[in-house]
Scaffold this motif. Structure first.
Motif, short mmCIF file in Angstrom:
data_model
loop_
_atom_site.label_atom_id
_atom_site.label_comp_id
_atom_site.label_asym_id
_atom_site.label_seq_id
_atom_site.Cartn_x
_atom_site.Cartn_y
_atom_site.Cartn_z
N MET A 1 101.02 17.60 18.85
CA MET A 1 101.64 16.91 17.73
C MET A 1 101.87 17.94 16.63
O MET A 1 100.94 18.62 16.20
CB MET A 1 100.72 15.78 17.27
N LYS A 2 103.11 18.05 16.18
CA LYS A 2 103.47 19.01 15.14
C LYS A 2 103.54 18.30 13.78
O LYS A 2 104.36 17.41 13.59
CB LYS A 2 104.81 19.65 15.44
N PHE A 3 102.68 18.70 12.86
CA PHE A 3 102.67 18.13 11.51
C PHE A 3 103.42 19.06 10.56
O PHE A 3 103.27 20.28 10.64
CB PHE A 3 101.24 17.93 11.01
N THR A 4 104.19 18.46 9.65
CA THR A 4 104.95 19.20 8.65
C THR A 4 104.43 18.84 7.26
O THR A 4 104.27 17.65 6.96
CB THR A 4 106.45 18.82 8.73
N ASN A 5 104.16 19.85 6.44
CA ASN A 5 103.72 19.60 5.07
C ASN A 5 104.89 19.01 4.30
O ASN A 5 105.95 19.61 4.22
CB ASN A 5 103.26 20.92 4.44
N VAL A 6 104.70 17.80 3.73
CA VAL A 6 105.80 17.10 3.06
C VAL A 6 105.64 16.96 1.55
O VAL A 6 106.63 16.80 0.84
CB VAL A 6 106.05 15.70 3.68
N CYS A 7 104.40 16.97 1.06
CA CYS A 7 104.18 16.80 -0.37
C CYS A 7 102.71 17.03 -0.69
O CYS A 7 101.90 17.26 0.20
CB CYS A 7 104.61 15.40 -0.83
N LYS A 8 102.40 16.91 -1.96
CA LYS A 8 101.01 16.94 -2.43
C LYS A 8 100.54 15.50 -2.59
O LYS A 8 101.32 14.62 -2.97
CB LYS A 8 100.90 17.67 -3.78
N LEU A 9 99.29 15.25 -2.33
CA LEU A 9 98.71 13.92 -2.53
C LEU A 9 98.93 13.47 -3.96
O LEU A 9 99.25 12.31 -4.23
CB LEU A 9 97.23 13.94 -2.17
N SER A 10 98.81 14.40 -4.89
CA SER A 10 98.98 14.08 -6.31
C SER A 10 100.43 13.73 -6.66
O SER A 10 100.69 13.17 -7.71
CB SER A 10 98.49 15.24 -7.18
N ASP A 11 101.39 14.05 -5.76
CA ASP A 11 102.80 13.70 -5.99
C ASP A 11 103.11 12.25 -5.62
O ASP A 11 104.17 11.73 -6.00
CB ASP A 11 103.73 14.60 -5.15
N LEU A 12 102.24 11.60 -4.86
CA LEU A 12 102.52 10.24 -4.40
C LEU A 12 102.26 9.22 -5.50
O LEU A 12 101.16 9.17 -6.06
CB LEU A 12 101.66 9.90 -3.18
N PRO A 13 103.27 8.41 -5.81
CA PRO A 13 103.08 7.37 -6.82
C PRO A 13 102.14 6.28 -6.29
O PRO A 13 101.97 6.12 -5.08
CB PRO A 13 104.48 6.82 -7.05
N ASP A 14 101.54 5.53 -7.19
CA ASP A 14 100.60 4.48 -6.79
C ASP A 14 101.28 3.18 -6.37
O ASP A 14 100.70 2.41 -5.63
CB ASP A 14 99.61 4.18 -7.93
N ASP A 15 102.49 2.93 -6.83
CA ASP A 15 103.08 1.62 -6.59
C ASP A 15 104.42 1.65 -5.86
O ASP A 15 105.13 0.66 -5.79
CB ASP A 15 103.24 0.86 -7.91
N GLU A 16 104.76 2.81 -5.31
CA GLU A 16 106.01 2.91 -4.55
C GLU A 16 105.90 4.07 -3.58
O GLU A 16 104.92 4.81 -3.59
CB GLU A 16 107.21 3.09 -5.47
N GLY A 17 106.90 4.23 -2.73
CA GLY A 17 106.89 5.28 -1.74
C GLY A 17 107.60 6.53 -2.21
O GLY A 17 108.31 6.54 -3.22
N LEU A 18 107.42 7.60 -1.45
CA LEU A 18 108.09 8.86 -1.70
C LEU A 18 108.90 9.19 -0.44
O LEU A 18 108.35 9.19 0.67
CB LEU A 18 107.08 9.97 -1.96
N LYS A 19 110.18 9.42 -0.60
CA LYS A 19 111.04 9.74 0.53
C LYS A 19 110.91 11.22 0.89
O LYS A 19 111.00 12.08 0.02
CB LYS A 19 112.50 9.43 0.19
#
Length: 120
Positions: A1-19
């Motif tokens: 399984m190949k994982f790709t770094n997509v963002c920082k945990l701190s970049d994720l909003p609490d009430d919506e998604g991140l594309k």
């Protein structure tokens, strides 16, 4: 399984998604009570972006176009009009880095059926 770094945990909003996008695959990444989940970005009902046109109610993804609801954990439909679950993508968190396995998306029901598990 190949994982790709997509963002920082701190970049994720609490009430919506991140594309996040890799190639032709758009994924919505959601943070729910400290856990991270990734689903297809498009609502299975009307092809509306869940990261740009949706929001979270607890662990439920709400599509703002027709108010359909999905479980962020499983992709399961929680409220119509959608009838098809969201495809999920494996996620790994390492410190503040969030990784997604874009090539390994699956439907929860298909995975359960493949393993002979019964739906709860």
């Amino acid at each position: 399984m190949k994982f790709t770094n997509v963002c920082k945990l701190s970049d994720l909003p609490d009430d919506e998604g991140l594309k996040v996008v890799e190639g032709n695959t758009a994924v919505a990444v959601f943070k729910v009570n400290g856990e991270v989940f990734a689903t297809q970005d498009r609502c299975s009902h009307a092809k509306w972006s869940l990261s740009e046109g949706g929001y979270l109610e607890g662990d439920v993804i709400v599509c703002s176009l027709h108010m359909g609801k999905f479980c962020a954990r499983t992709g399961e439909v929680k409220m119509a009009p959608p009838w098809k679950p969201l495809e999920k993508y494996p996620v790994r968190v390492d410190g503040d880095d969030v990784y997604v396995a874009f090539e390994d998306g699956y439907f929860e029901e298909q995975e359960a059926n493949a393993q002979g598990a019964s739906k709860r």
